[in-house]
Design an enzyme around this catalytic site. Structure first.
Site, PDB file in Angstrom:
ATOM      1  N   LYS A 106      14.977  -0.212   5.459  1.00 51.39           N
ATOM      2  CA  LYS A 106      14.600   0.692   4.148  1.00 51.39           C
ATOM      3  C   LYS A 106      15.048   2.036   4.140  1.00 51.39           C
ATOM      4  O   LYS A 106      15.395   2.424   3.132  1.00 51.39           O
ATOM      5  CB  LYS A 106      13.142   0.197   4.044  1.00 51.39           C
ATOM      6  CG  LYS A 106      12.458   0.988   2.774  1.00 51.39           C
ATOM      7  CD  LYS A 106      12.851   0.506   1.348  1.00 51.39           C
ATOM      8  CE  LYS A 106      12.373   1.506   0.450  1.00 51.39           C
ATOM      9  NZ  LYS A 106      12.716   1.221  -1.056  1.00 51.39           N
ATOM     10  N   LYS A 144       9.316  11.097  -0.078  1.00 52.27           N
ATOM     11  CA  LYS A 144       8.695  10.468   0.915  1.00 52.27           C
ATOM     12  C   LYS A 144       9.467   9.552   2.052  1.00 52.27           C
ATOM     13  O   LYS A 144       9.396   9.791   3.250  1.00 52.27           O
ATOM     14  CB  LYS A 144       7.509   9.536   0.625  1.00 52.27           C
ATOM     15  CG  LYS A 144       6.971   8.503   1.500  1.00 52.27           C
ATOM     16  CD  LYS A 144       6.090   7.537   0.970  1.00 52.27           C
ATOM     17  CE  LYS A 144       6.155   6.195   1.680  1.00 52.27           C
ATOM     18  NZ  LYS A 144       5.454   4.972   1.189  1.00 52.27           N
ATOM     19  N   LEU A 195       0.878  -1.252  -0.006  1.00 54.36           N
ATOM     20  CA  LEU A 195      -0.005   0.016   0.062  1.00 54.36           C
ATOM     21  C   LEU A 195       0.885   1.314  -0.033  1.00 54.36           C
ATOM     22  O   LEU A 195       2.066   1.198   0.260  1.00 54.36           O
ATOM     23  CB  LEU A 195      -0.986  -0.088   0.990  1.00 54.36           C
ATOM     24  CG  LEU A 195      -1.801  -1.176   1.413  1.00 54.36           C
ATOM     25  CD1 LEU A 195      -2.358  -1.541   2.731  1.00 54.36           C
ATOM     26  CD2 LEU A 195      -2.938  -1.095   0.215  1.00 54.36           C
ATOM     27  N   PRO A 196       0.230   2.538  -0.265  1.00 54.54           N
ATOM     28  CA  PRO A 196       0.997   3.529  -0.541  1.00 54.54           C
ATOM     29  C   PRO A 196       1.652   3.997   0.844  1.00 54.54           C
ATOM     30  O   PRO A 196       3.019   4.188   0.909  1.00 54.54           O
ATOM     31  CB  PRO A 196       0.259   4.626  -1.009  1.00 54.54           C
ATOM     32  CG  PRO A 196      -1.053   3.898  -1.494  1.00 54.54           C
ATOM     33  CD  PRO A 196      -1.037   2.634  -0.622  1.00 54.54           C
ATOM     34  N   THR A 216       6.372   0.468   2.273  1.00 52.09           N
ATOM     35  CA  THR A 216       7.237   1.278   3.011  1.00 52.09           C
ATOM     36  C   THR A 216       6.534   2.548   4.021  1.00 52.09           C
ATOM     37  O   THR A 216       5.877   3.470   3.416  1.00 52.09           O
ATOM     38  CB  THR A 216       8.284   2.312   2.026  1.00 52.09           C
ATOM     39  OG1 THR A 216       8.832   1.411   1.318  1.00 52.09           O
ATOM     40  CG2 THR A 216       9.227   3.169   2.524  1.00 52.09           C
TER      41      THR A 216
HETATM   42  P1  NAD Z   1       0.796   2.580  -5.817  1.00 55.81           P
HETATM   43  O1  NAD Z   1       0.308   3.883  -5.542  1.00 55.81           O
HETATM   44  O2  NAD Z   1       1.294   2.345  -7.391  1.00 55.81           O
HETATM   45  O3  NAD Z   1      -0.036   1.228  -5.351  1.00 55.81           O
HETATM   46  C1  NAD Z   1      -0.783   1.362  -4.273  1.00 55.81           C
HETATM   47  C2  NAD Z   1      -2.092   0.651  -4.448  1.00 55.81           C
HETATM   48  O4  NAD Z   1      -2.761   0.430  -3.328  1.00 55.81           O
HETATM   49  C3  NAD Z   1      -2.845   1.361  -5.240  1.00 55.81           C
HETATM   50  O5  NAD Z   1      -3.339   0.708  -6.576  1.00 55.81           O
HETATM   51  C4  NAD Z   1      -4.209   1.798  -4.243  1.00 55.81           C
HETATM   52  O6  NAD Z   1      -5.282   1.724  -5.064  1.00 55.81           O
HETATM   53  C5  NAD Z   1      -3.930   0.564  -3.531  1.00 55.81           C
HETATM   54  N1  NAD Z   1      -4.701   0.888  -2.440  1.00 55.81           N
HETATM   55  C6  NAD Z   1      -4.684   1.855  -1.237  1.00 55.81           C
HETATM   56  N2  NAD Z   1      -5.538   1.820  -0.290  1.00 55.81           N
HETATM   57  C7  NAD Z   1      -6.171   0.521  -0.598  1.00 55.81           C
HETATM   58  C8  NAD Z   1      -7.190  -0.109   0.190  1.00 55.81           C
HETATM   59  N3  NAD Z   1      -7.885   0.267   1.487  1.00 55.81           N
HETATM   60  N4  NAD Z   1      -7.473  -1.206  -0.319  1.00 55.81           N
HETATM   61  C9  NAD Z   1      -7.051  -1.834  -1.366  1.00 55.81           C
HETATM   62  N5  NAD Z   1      -6.094  -1.093  -2.267  1.00 55.81           N
HETATM   63  C10 NAD Z   1      -5.662   0.083  -1.731  1.00 55.81           C
HETATM   64  O7  NAD Z   1       2.169   2.619  -5.037  1.00 55.81           O
HETATM   65  P2  NAD Z   1       3.612   1.597  -5.585  1.00 55.81           P
HETATM   66  O8  NAD Z   1       4.217   2.315  -6.388  1.00 55.81           O
HETATM   67  O9  NAD Z   1       3.037   0.215  -5.776  1.00 55.81           O
HETATM   68  O10 NAD Z   1       4.342   1.271  -4.002  1.00 55.81           O
HETATM   69  C11 NAD Z   1       3.630   0.894  -3.034  1.00 55.81           C
HETATM   70  C12 NAD Z   1       4.440   0.842  -1.653  1.00 55.81           C
HETATM   71  O11 NAD Z   1       5.978   0.231  -2.013  1.00 55.81           O
HETATM   72  C13 NAD Z   1       4.959   2.161  -1.185  1.00 55.81           C
HETATM   73  O12 NAD Z   1       5.076   2.288   0.168  1.00 55.81           O
HETATM   74  C14 NAD Z   1       5.949   2.789  -1.980  1.00 55.81           C
HETATM   75  O13 NAD Z   1       6.830   3.665  -1.005  1.00 55.81           O
HETATM   76  C15 NAD Z   1       7.006   1.374  -1.928  1.00 55.81           C
HETATM   77  N6  NAD Z   1       8.096   1.142  -2.992  1.00 55.81           N
HETATM   78  C16 NAD Z   1       7.738   1.365  -4.320  1.00 55.81           C
HETATM   79  C17 NAD Z   1       8.647   1.513  -5.265  1.00 55.81           C
HETATM   80  C18 NAD Z   1       8.626   2.028  -6.533  1.00 55.81           C
HETATM   81  O14 NAD Z   1       9.472   1.894  -7.384  1.00 55.81           O
HETATM   82  N7  NAD Z   1       7.261   2.343  -7.037  1.00 55.81           N
HETATM   83  C19 NAD Z   1       9.822   0.681  -4.938  1.00 55.81           C
HETATM   84  C20 NAD Z   1      10.026   0.592  -3.500  1.00 55.81           C
HETATM   85  C21 NAD Z   1       9.096   0.585  -2.508  1.00 55.81           C
END
Ligand code: NAD
Length: 299
Positions: A168, A243, A64-65, A93
């Site tokens: 992390k 973030k 999740l975000p 994260t």
């Molecule tokens: P994202 O925003 O693309 O995906 C998050 C998903 O969670 C979204 O599709 C959203 O609709 C869903 N969501 C939110 N609330 C919800 C709920 N109550 N029920 C069901 N689904 C729900 O984010 P991301 O890029 O996939 O990143 C996810 C996590 O991973 C974050 O914490 C980010 O910091 C971490 N991260 C991201 C990356 C990257 O390169 N994108 C790399 C390492 C870590």
């Protein structure tokens, strides 16, 4: 095993299918319908609600975000619906304190919990080559590793609850600061009349070498293919780097650690995001550092 996967965004959308490929029954849910359908097309089972995914699952994985989403999903969806003793794995994260609070609350309710944030971007998520940093007790780690292995190239036990998140944010503090100074060095080198490729060839084999230089060079046409070669699209969004730097700063303040370089990097990324660079890859900060280039909102 029956696995509930909640959060199918950039990262989760790539990760969940790798568990299905490994032979697990993955019930996938996201608030965004398209994301659920995409996961179904990649071998997961689409379900209409978080509760439908979680009920009867042996393992619940969330991606999740931010902390507020993690708190809400564990309190409102996981706790009331998960079967007794289920293993809960949060790969988002978030801040160390929230990870500990959520984990302890779940443990009190009879579940096993680990925080397991990842390093590696969207390509590593899809390719099953993430690095997982895991916080939790030995037994929970041992069980979680079985389910993280199909999604990663390394699964490392960092320590007790919250230790995965601690690893992390410390790692990403290094990444943010090294990327910013690597960008500065490329711009300075250019102004001193050095060819970018020549500087890369030297520095990537000298003591200025880092992942930001060798694997993710922020200059187009230099080093391996990186977001710099695609106008800084894709990759790791500057807003997400900001973030993580904020999480590191908050954590440093809580424990009284002196992190001036992390603070500088946070300030630089804040400025870049304020000027419209938030959705660009984090290496795109070179556009702000190099005054001969323009930041996205000025193009
Ligand atoms: P994202 O925003 O693309 O995906 C998050 C998903 O969670 C979204 O599709 C959203 O609709 C869903 N969501 C939110 N609330 C919800 C709920 N109550 N029920 C069901 N689904 C729900 O984010 P991301 O890029 O996939 O990143 C996810 C996590 O991973 C974050 O914490 C980010 O910091 C971490 N991260 C991201 C990356 C990257 O390169 N994108 C790399 C390492 C870590």
């Amino acid at each position: 095993m029956k696995i509930a996967f909640i959060g199918l965004g950039h990262m989760g959308g790539g990760m969940a299918p790798n568990l299905a490929k490994a032979g697990h029954d993955v019930r996938a849910y996201d608030l965004v319908k398209d994301a659920v359908e995409k996961a179904a097309g990649a071998g997961c089972t689409a379900v209409p609600s978080a509760a439908d995914a979680i009920k009867g699952a042996d393992v619940v994985i969330t991606m999740l975000p931010a902390a507020k989403h993690v708190r809400a999903v564990y309190q409102d969806d996981v706790a009331p619906n998960a079967k007794p003793g289920a293993l809960l794995i949060d790969c988002s994260t978030i801040d160390v304190a929230s990870a500990r609070e959520v984990g302890q609350a779940m443990e009190r309710q009879g579940f096993e919990f680990v925080d397991a944030p990842v390093s590696g971007g969207i390509a590593a998520a899809a390719g099953g080559s993430l690095t997982f940093m895991v916080g939790g007790n030995d037994e929970a780690f041992g069980k979680a590793k079985t389910f993280l292995d199909p999604m990663g190239k390394a699964v490392i036990h960092a320590g007790e609850l919250g230790a995965g998140q601690a690893a992390k944010i410390c790692n990403n503090m290094i990444l943010g600061a090294t990327m910013a100074v690597t960008c500065e060095a490329f711009v300075l080198a250019q102004k001193l009349g050095l060819d970018a490729q020549v500087f890369f060839d030297i520095s990537s084999k000298a003591s200025g070498q880092s992942w930001s230089m060798t694997s993710y060079a922020p200059v187009p046409g230099v080093g391996p293919d990186t977001p710099a070669d695609h106008d800084y699209e894709g990759g790791f969004a500057a807003a997400l780097m900001l973030k993580d730097l904020k999480l590191a700063e908050e954590a440093a303040q809580q424990v009284g650690a002196y992190t001036p370089m992390g603070g500088e990097a946070e300030e630089l990324y804040q400025r870049f995001v304020d000027r419209g660079g938030g959705s660009k890859d984090f290496s795109g900060i070179i556009k702000m550092i190099d005054d001969s280039w323009k930041v996205p909102d000025e193009e």
